[in-house]
Design a protein around this motif. Structure first.
Motif, PDB file in Angstrom:
ATOM      1  N   MET A  40       0.837  -1.189   0.000  1.00 60.11           N
ATOM      2  CA  MET A  40       0.000   0.000   0.000  1.00 60.11           C
ATOM      3  C   MET A  40       0.883   1.254   0.000  1.00 60.11           C
ATOM      4  N   SER A  41       0.431   2.276  -0.690  1.00 62.50           N
ATOM      5  CA  SER A  41       1.168   3.542  -0.699  1.00 62.50           C
ATOM      6  C   SER A  41       1.003   4.250   0.648  1.00 62.50           C
ATOM      7  N   GLY A  43      -0.009   7.259   1.234  1.00 57.69           N
ATOM      8  CA  GLY A  43      -1.272   7.993   1.257  1.00 57.69           C
ATOM      9  C   GLY A  43      -2.460   7.089   1.510  1.00 57.69           C
ATOM     10  N   THR A  44      -2.487   5.932   0.850  1.00 64.18           N
ATOM     11  CA  THR A  44      -3.582   4.978   1.047  1.00 64.18           C
ATOM     12  C   THR A  44      -3.562   4.414   2.468  1.00 64.18           C
ATOM     13  N   SER A  45      -2.379   4.149   2.978  1.00 61.41           N
ATOM     14  CA  SER A  45      -2.256   3.612   4.338  1.00 61.41           C
ATOM     15  C   SER A  45      -2.775   4.604   5.369  1.00 61.41           C
ATOM     16  N   GLY A  47      -4.919   7.061   4.762  1.00 58.88           N
ATOM     17  CA  GLY A  47      -6.365   7.169   4.563  1.00 58.88           C
ATOM     18  C   GLY A  47      -7.116   6.023   5.205  1.00 58.88           C
ATOM     19  N   MET A  48      -6.568   4.828   5.104  1.00 60.48           N
ATOM     20  CA  MET A  48      -7.194   3.665   5.737  1.00 60.48           C
ATOM     21  C   MET A  48      -7.223   3.811   7.254  1.00 60.48           C
TER      22      MET A  48
END
Length: 246
Positions: A40-41, A43-45, A47-48
């Motif tokens: 996961m990037s 940013g995605t991490s 956001g999660m």
């Protein structure tokens, strides 16, 4: 304790929560590092983490994503793991139902094991007074910040943390620090013992159902013990009244 202002109650909540953060930071570091390791990037991490705000559910969801599980499976599993928050919310509801939505909605999102454990007994005793929700906000926001920052640190610094530090060992210690002060009666002690035994026996259940089983079993044990003790108190009071009458 009587507070003169909401700010004073809020800051007391912050100070009360701070000693628990050393047990939370390792969990966040592991979660952030695990997300990046699974592809996961950053940013995605992040956001999660903002969306979930539940370490155990987030880690299980990451594992399911890594194995290619169906989205519905991931959602249902996360919901099962977080069933305990329904019990938390139900026990806090009588003390916060009068608050406007601008308070109750953020309070619901910020609910955590640590904030609940620190606040529920104080809410029930009434010792926090009319600024009780400010105290809760102090514990909840501090907990949220500690978690988010530790996950971000895990995302960017996790690879440089030596495995010899055994960060995961600090996680159960933080929960023990929350549990022990709450053992104030036979009912709470019985609930803790039954819940602990069930958690060990059911550790291999799928989808982390062992935690849910232990939680429900502990609640039932506490209620049974409390119900068995009440008649004795009533009988003693009746006997005392009869003795005075004679």
């Amino acid at each position: 304790m009587s507070y003169r202002s909401g700010r004073e109650a809020f800051m007391h909540g912050v100070r009360t929560l701070l000693p628990l953060t050393p047990g939370v930071i390792p969990f966040g570091l592991v979660t952030g590092y695990m997300a990046v390791q699974m592809g996961m990037s950053p940013g995605t991490s992040i956001g999660m983490t903002l969306l979930f705000y539940s370490g155990s559910a987030q880690m299980v969801a990451l594992q399911l994503l890594h194995t290619g599980a169906l989205p519905v499976t991931i959602v249902v599993t996360a919901l099962i793991i977080n069933l305990r928050f329904i019990m938390y919310s139900a026990s806090l509801a009588p003390y916060v139902h009068h608050l406007p939505r601008r308070w109750t909605w953020p309070m619901a999102y910020l609910l955590s094991d640590q904030s609940y454990a620190l606040c529920v007994l104080k809410f029930a005793s009434g010792e926090l007074g009319r600024f009780a929700h400010h105290f809760y906000a102090g514990t909840a926001i501090s907990m949220w910040l500690a978690w988010q920052l530790s996950v971000v640190a895990g995302i960017y610094l996790g690879a440089s943390i030596p495995q010899s530090w055994s960060l995961g060992f600090a996680i159960p210690l933080s929960f023990l620090a929350l549990l022990i002060p709450g053992l104030r009666s036979m009912a709470s002690l019985g609930a803790a013992l039954v819940g602990g035994v069930l958690a060990v026996l059911a550790i291999n259940l799928p989808y982390n159902l062992g935690l849910v089983t232990a939680s429900i079993g502990g609640v039932i044990a506490g209620l049974v013990i409390e119900s068995l003790r009440k008649p004795r108190v009533h009988d003693a009071s009746v006997s005392g009244a009869e003795g005075q009458a004679q």
